[in-house]
Design a protein around this motif. Structure first.
Motif, PDB file in Angstrom:
ATOM      1  N   VAL A 107     -15.736 -25.039   5.803  1.00 29.24           N
ATOM      2  CA  VAL A 107     -15.122 -23.745   5.522  1.00 29.24           C
ATOM      3  C   VAL A 107     -16.172 -22.649   5.655  1.00 29.24           C
ATOM      4  O   VAL A 107     -17.331 -22.838   5.295  1.00 29.24           O
ATOM      5  N   ASN A 108     -15.753 -21.524   6.194  1.00 29.51           N
ATOM      6  CA  ASN A 108     -16.631 -20.374   6.374  1.00 29.51           C
ATOM      7  C   ASN A 108     -15.987 -19.175   5.704  1.00 29.51           C
ATOM      8  O   ASN A 108     -14.779 -18.955   5.847  1.00 29.51           O
ATOM      9  N   GLY A 109     -16.785 -18.418   4.960  1.00 31.84           N
ATOM     10  CA  GLY A 109     -16.232 -17.233   4.316  1.00 31.84           C
ATOM     11  C   GLY A 109     -17.087 -16.755   3.165  1.00 31.84           C
ATOM     12  O   GLY A 109     -18.311 -16.839   3.213  1.00 31.84           O
ATOM     13  N   LYS A 110     -16.417 -16.287   2.122  1.00 28.21           N
ATOM     14  CA  LYS A 110     -17.089 -15.703   0.963  1.00 28.21           C
ATOM     15  C   LYS A 110     -16.883 -16.576  -0.268  1.00 28.21           C
ATOM     16  O   LYS A 110     -15.756 -16.864  -0.643  1.00 28.21           O
ATOM     17  N   ALA A 111     -17.999 -16.958  -0.883  1.00 34.89           N
ATOM     18  CA  ALA A 111     -17.967 -17.726  -2.127  1.00 34.89           C
ATOM     19  C   ALA A 111     -18.190 -16.767  -3.280  1.00 34.89           C
ATOM     20  O   ALA A 111     -18.994 -15.834  -3.180  1.00 34.89           O
ATOM     21  N   TYR A 112     -17.460 -16.984  -4.365  1.00 34.36           N
ATOM     22  CA  TYR A 112     -17.637 -16.140  -5.538  1.00 34.36           C
ATOM     23  C   TYR A 112     -17.280 -16.919  -6.795  1.00 34.36           C
ATOM     24  O   TYR A 112     -16.592 -17.929  -6.754  1.00 34.36           O
ATOM     25  N   VAL A 113     -17.782 -16.414  -7.903  1.00 28.98           N
ATOM     26  CA  VAL A 113     -17.541 -17.028  -9.208  1.00 28.98           C
ATOM     27  C   VAL A 113     -16.731 -16.049 -10.034  1.00 28.98           C
ATOM     28  O   VAL A 113     -17.002 -14.847 -10.035  1.00 28.98           O
ATOM     29  N   ALA A 114     -15.735 -16.562 -10.700  1.00 27.59           N
ATOM     30  CA  ALA A 114     -14.931 -15.736 -11.603  1.00 27.59           C
ATOM     31  C   ALA A 114     -14.878 -16.418 -12.957  1.00 27.59           C
ATOM     32  O   ALA A 114     -15.047 -17.632 -13.054  1.00 27.59           O
ATOM     33  N   GLU A 115     -14.662 -15.643 -13.978  1.00 31.79           N
ATOM     34  CA  GLU A 115     -14.523 -16.196 -15.311  1.00 31.79           C
ATOM     35  C   GLU A 115     -13.112 -15.884 -15.809  1.00 31.79           C
ATOM     36  O   GLU A 115     -12.696 -14.734 -15.823  1.00 31.79           O
ATOM     37  N   VAL A 116     -12.381 -16.940 -16.169  1.00 36.10           N
ATOM     38  CA  VAL A 116     -11.015 -16.784 -16.664  1.00 36.10           C
ATOM     39  C   VAL A 116     -11.096 -16.668 -18.187  1.00 36.10           C
ATOM     40  O   VAL A 116     -11.676 -17.534 -18.850  1.00 36.10           O
ATOM     41  N   SER A 117     -10.515 -15.602 -18.705  1.00 38.32           N
ATOM     42  CA  SER A 117     -10.600 -15.336 -20.145  1.00 38.32           C
ATOM     43  C   SER A 117      -9.818 -16.367 -20.957  1.00 38.32           C
ATOM     44  O   SER A 117      -8.922 -17.043 -20.439  1.00 38.32           O
ATOM     45  N   VAL A 118     -10.135 -16.437 -22.240  1.00 44.05           N
ATOM     46  CA  VAL A 118      -9.429 -17.335 -23.156  1.00 44.05           C
ATOM     47  C   VAL A 118      -7.948 -16.972 -23.185  1.00 44.05           C
ATOM     48  O   VAL A 118      -7.084 -17.849 -23.148  1.00 44.05           O
ATOM     49  N   ALA A 119      -7.642 -15.673 -23.229  1.00 48.61           N
ATOM     50  CA  ALA A 119      -6.244 -15.235 -23.269  1.00 48.61           C
ATOM     51  C   ALA A 119      -5.489 -15.708 -22.020  1.00 48.61           C
ATOM     52  O   ALA A 119      -4.363 -16.207 -22.123  1.00 48.61           O
ATOM     53  N   GLU A 120      -6.117 -15.577 -20.853  1.00 45.24           N
ATOM     54  CA  GLU A 120      -5.468 -16.010 -19.607  1.00 45.24           C
ATOM     55  C   GLU A 120      -5.307 -17.526 -19.584  1.00 45.24           C
ATOM     56  O   GLU A 120      -4.270 -18.045 -19.175  1.00 45.24           O
ATOM     57  N   LEU A 121      -6.329 -18.257 -20.034  1.00 42.27           N
ATOM     58  CA  LEU A 121      -6.247 -19.720 -20.084  1.00 42.27           C
ATOM     59  C   LEU A 121      -5.119 -20.173 -21.007  1.00 42.27           C
ATOM     60  O   LEU A 121      -4.380 -21.109 -20.689  1.00 42.27           O
ATOM     61  N   LYS A 122      -4.983 -19.503 -22.146  1.00 45.69           N
ATOM     62  CA  LYS A 122      -3.909 -19.852 -23.087  1.00 45.69           C
ATOM     63  C   LYS A 122      -2.541 -19.546 -22.467  1.00 45.69           C
ATOM     64  O   LYS A 122      -1.607 -20.333 -22.609  1.00 45.69           O
TER      65      LYS A 122
END
Length: 156
Positions: A107-122
């Protein structure tokens, strides 16, 4: 005469021990990319580990598909060893086959890291039908490894 026999045997062994290159055929999706300079999944995991939430890098890496969207092939989960990366496709411009699990990909493209909040996870857990006990156990945000691919090569 003995030396000639030994030389013939050695020549036969050398010819038979020749390493054969295995040609891998790839199906191409999205932008045309090559197999050259692709990082391994281990090297890619190191790249992801060094990123902070919101960072983005342009990269190409090789791994295998763990999961793929069964509706239309609009995303895939790629193996990173102890983790996986969710790969989506730039501008929804292309999709991959829905039977792509276990195939090798580049795969070629853009790698990124995101953090999913506790509220979103719930919220996601509630939508998934998790029990109140399971939802209550969610107490920390989750770091996700994401990838926006502009091109994919998939082993045929």
């Amino acid at each position: 005469m003995k030396r000639i026999g030994i030389l013939i045997v050695i020549a036969i062994l050398l010819v038979n021990c020749k390493k054969e290159e295995v040609k891998v055929n790839y199906a191409s999706f999205g932008a045309k990319i090559s197999t050259e300079n692709a990082l391994s999944k281990e090297e890619m995991m190191k790249q992801f580990s060094s990123l902070k939430s919101g960072d983005t890098i342009d990269v190409k890496f090789a791994s295998k598909v763990n999961k793929v969207c069964k509706a239309k092939g609009c995303w895939m989960k790629i193996d990173l060893g102890d983790a996986e990366s969710t790969v989506k496709f730039k501008d929804y411009g292309f999709f991959v086959p829905m039977n792509s699990e276990e195939r090798k990909v580049i795969v070629n493209g853009k790698a990124y890291v995101a953090e999913v909040s506790v509220a979103e996870l719930k919220h996601l857990a509630q939508d998934a039908g998790k029990s109140e006990e399971e939802i209550a156990e969610i107490t920390e945000p989750k770091r996700t490894y994401s990838f926006m691919a502009d091109g994919v090569l998939m082993e045929e």
